[in-house]
Enzyme design. Sequence first.
Site, PDB file in Angstrom:
ATOM      1  NE  ARG A 184      -4.792  -4.363  -9.086  1.00 55.78           N
ATOM      2  CZ  ARG A 184      -3.942  -3.426  -9.091  1.00 55.78           C
ATOM      3  NH1 ARG A 184      -4.663  -2.071  -9.271  1.00 55.78           N
ATOM      4  NH2 ARG A 184      -2.663  -3.119  -8.880  1.00 55.78           N
ATOM      5  CB  ALA A 204      -0.505   2.296  -3.810  1.00 54.64           C
ATOM      6  N   GLY A 217      -3.586   5.803  -7.339  1.00 49.65           N
ATOM      7  CA  GLY A 217      -4.573   6.143  -6.463  1.00 49.65           C
ATOM      8  C   GLY A 217      -5.520   5.147  -6.221  1.00 49.65           C
ATOM      9  CG  HIS A 247       2.726  -1.266 -13.363  1.00 50.84           C
ATOM     10  ND1 HIS A 247       3.303  -0.425 -14.380  1.00 50.84           N
ATOM     11  CD2 HIS A 247       1.623  -0.686 -12.644  1.00 50.84           C
ATOM     12  CE1 HIS A 247       2.815   0.669 -14.319  1.00 50.84           C
ATOM     13  NE2 HIS A 247       1.701   0.647 -13.392  1.00 50.84           N
ATOM     14  CG  HIS A 289       1.860  -3.977  -9.991  1.00 53.05           C
ATOM     15  ND1 HIS A 289       2.549  -2.946  -9.538  1.00 53.05           N
ATOM     16  CD2 HIS A 289       0.674  -3.448 -10.046  1.00 53.05           C
ATOM     17  CE1 HIS A 289       1.699  -2.128  -9.106  1.00 53.05           C
ATOM     18  NE2 HIS A 289       0.694  -2.221  -9.416  1.00 53.05           N
ATOM     19  CB  THR A 332      -1.039   0.017   1.331  1.00 52.80           C
ATOM     20  OG1 THR A 332      -1.755  -1.112   1.285  1.00 52.80           O
ATOM     21  CG2 THR A 332      -1.719   1.360   1.444  1.00 52.80           C
ATOM     22  CD  GLU A 366      -4.224   5.255 -12.549  1.00 53.47           C
ATOM     23  OE1 GLU A 366      -4.772   3.900 -11.898  1.00 53.47           O
ATOM     24  OE2 GLU A 366      -3.558   5.941 -11.368  1.00 53.47           O
ATOM     25  NE  ARG A 370      -1.562  -1.428 -14.204  1.00 55.13           N
ATOM     26  CZ  ARG A 370      -1.922  -1.220 -12.886  1.00 55.13           C
ATOM     27  NH1 ARG A 370      -2.098  -2.194 -11.911  1.00 55.13           N
ATOM     28  NH2 ARG A 370      -2.083   0.166 -12.581  1.00 55.13           N
TER      29      ARG A 370
HETATM   30  C1  SIN Z   1      -0.064   2.831 -10.876  1.00 53.99           C
HETATM   31  O1  SIN Z   1      -0.019   3.784 -10.502  1.00 53.99           O
HETATM   32  O2  SIN Z   1       0.120   2.440 -11.974  1.00 53.99           O
HETATM   33  C2  SIN Z   1      -0.170   1.574  -9.928  1.00 53.99           C
HETATM   34  C3  SIN Z   1      -1.465   1.708  -9.239  1.00 53.99           C
HETATM   35  C4  SIN Z   1      -2.255   0.240  -9.558  1.00 53.99           C
HETATM   36  O3  SIN Z   1      -1.595  -0.687  -9.335  1.00 53.99           O
HETATM   37  O4  SIN Z   1      -3.358   0.207  -9.594  1.00 53.99           O
END
Ligand code: SIN
Length: 564
Positions: A399, A54, A57, A243, A364, A51, A125, A297
């Site tokens: 996710r 991160a 957000g 990621h 990730h 956490t 995002e 992602r």
């Molecule tokens: C990011 O800021 O790319 C990671 C946030 C996430 O894993 O959802």
Amino acid sequence: MTAQSPAGAPQPRRLIVVGSGIAGLYAALLAAEAGTEVVLLTKGALADSNTYFAQGGISAVLDEPAPGDTVAAHIADTLKAGAGHCNEDAVRVLCTEARLDIAGLQRFGVRFDLDEDGDPALGLEAAHSAPRILHAGGDATGAGVARALIRAVLEVQEAGRIQVIGHAQVTSVLQGGGRVSGVNFLHNGGEFGVHGDAVLLATGGAGQLFAQTTNPAVATADGLALAWRAGAAVADLEFFQFHPTCMVPPAGAREAGSTAEPLLISEAVRGEGAILVDVNGERFMPRYHPDAELAPRDVVSRCIYLHLAALGDPNGHVFLDARGLEASRGQGFLAKRFPTITAGTRAAGIDWTRELVPVAPAAHYWMGGVVTDLQGRTSVPGLLAAGEVACTGVQGANRLASNSLLEGLVFGRRAVEAFLAGSPRDTDAPRAVSGPWQFETVPAPGPVETNLATPGAFSRKALRRVMTAHAGVIRDGALLREASVALGAWAAGVVPLHAPDSLEAREHEDANLLLAAQLLVHAAQERRESLGAHHRSDSRTRAAAVEPFDQRYTMSRKASLVHD
Ligand code: SIN
């Protein structure tokens, strides 16, 4: 059920929380607020969690209707990113209840960034059809959330309602009378036990399974291993998200032996408009997917992997180009919006306002985990789980960005509600909670042609290498078989099936990692088709995964909202 003390005064029930990420801290606070006695165990300091790191957000639709956004759109985006593998009920709960728990966070002192009008500043995002990402301190959301919750936990500890035990490595889940009754843990060189009415696992993930990870050192699959050894069902372990943009230290730094921590370059940077280019300076994502850098992602990570392979440099890296943002948004934009990344890139000798940032995919987030129902109940009575360690099915096969802190919040609260509901039986799992398979069904590996037949002695480095090369972004049956043989050979020495009889925390972590690796590889062998983050190059769906990428999962973006 409330026990009576000898003097007849009612004794509060006790909840043991294991882990101090967002799910553990928030659940501990809610339970204490409701009068429960809480023991919070964490294996490092309270801030040692995923956490804390991160950046991007927390996704949430705060009003209904929100300007240009709806809960229905958040649900649809989550389902799409999850590649059709999500538990729709869990997704509905997650997206609908998000605003409740954002308010809960604010009540415990979390402050999100505001826009010029004083409203929450919402970021965009990848794979979100509208800007709905709350952030704090620019790109320091996790740190902002964790600091506020830790402050609140310490205040409640001061008042005597939470007992925090730091540097406590939980070694086993205790059971008696057909239900969980506490945990054993290592602390200060000795082994101790603590009893309670239920145990909530909030131990996070397992990025340390792979050579490149965005996760901190504490992410060693402890909760999954504890739950599995206690007999809990696990599921979806083949789905591990990489990621796409973890900074690769520049060659100079690598040659100088830099041991700098990996630096995540948030999805939010691409959300603001940054692009990916290859070593030739060419933007390649539009060739692979119509949503380009804003594709889900798993897709972006796979494209980078495939593109590098096509360029003949499978272990290389690509570049994130954020220079245009500084040019279009004004000087100082990157430092203001992304202070953590600005500091991290600068420490690596890169001025990202003028230079490209070398990036590659890194492990990730684990979508799979300990199977729970919508109240955080596992298949073992009295054992609850929430956050990354759990598998509610909310994250499907991949996710959606910024849904992880949200999951910890919503299902951490729901687990506490199940605990508070009154009777110990309320933390008992319904019979429907069961995993699709058990570890005992792992077939004995047959003889295979492998260069890993004698993998050498077990070490974390060796384990990570095997997992990265054989069970990483792209897998196939032969690679997975080889991994299985290597892991099986190590299991004779490290013995992952039982908690080690050792007072060394690291030995417990090693056993947990090896067990998790075996479970993951077995699950990946069992699923022969590619789906979401589980991509098998020997799958019959291979063609669709290369060109064009699976069109079903493109965004129906509200064009007017993007980059508003
Ligand atoms: C990011 O800021 O790319 C990671 C946030 C996430 O894993 O959802």
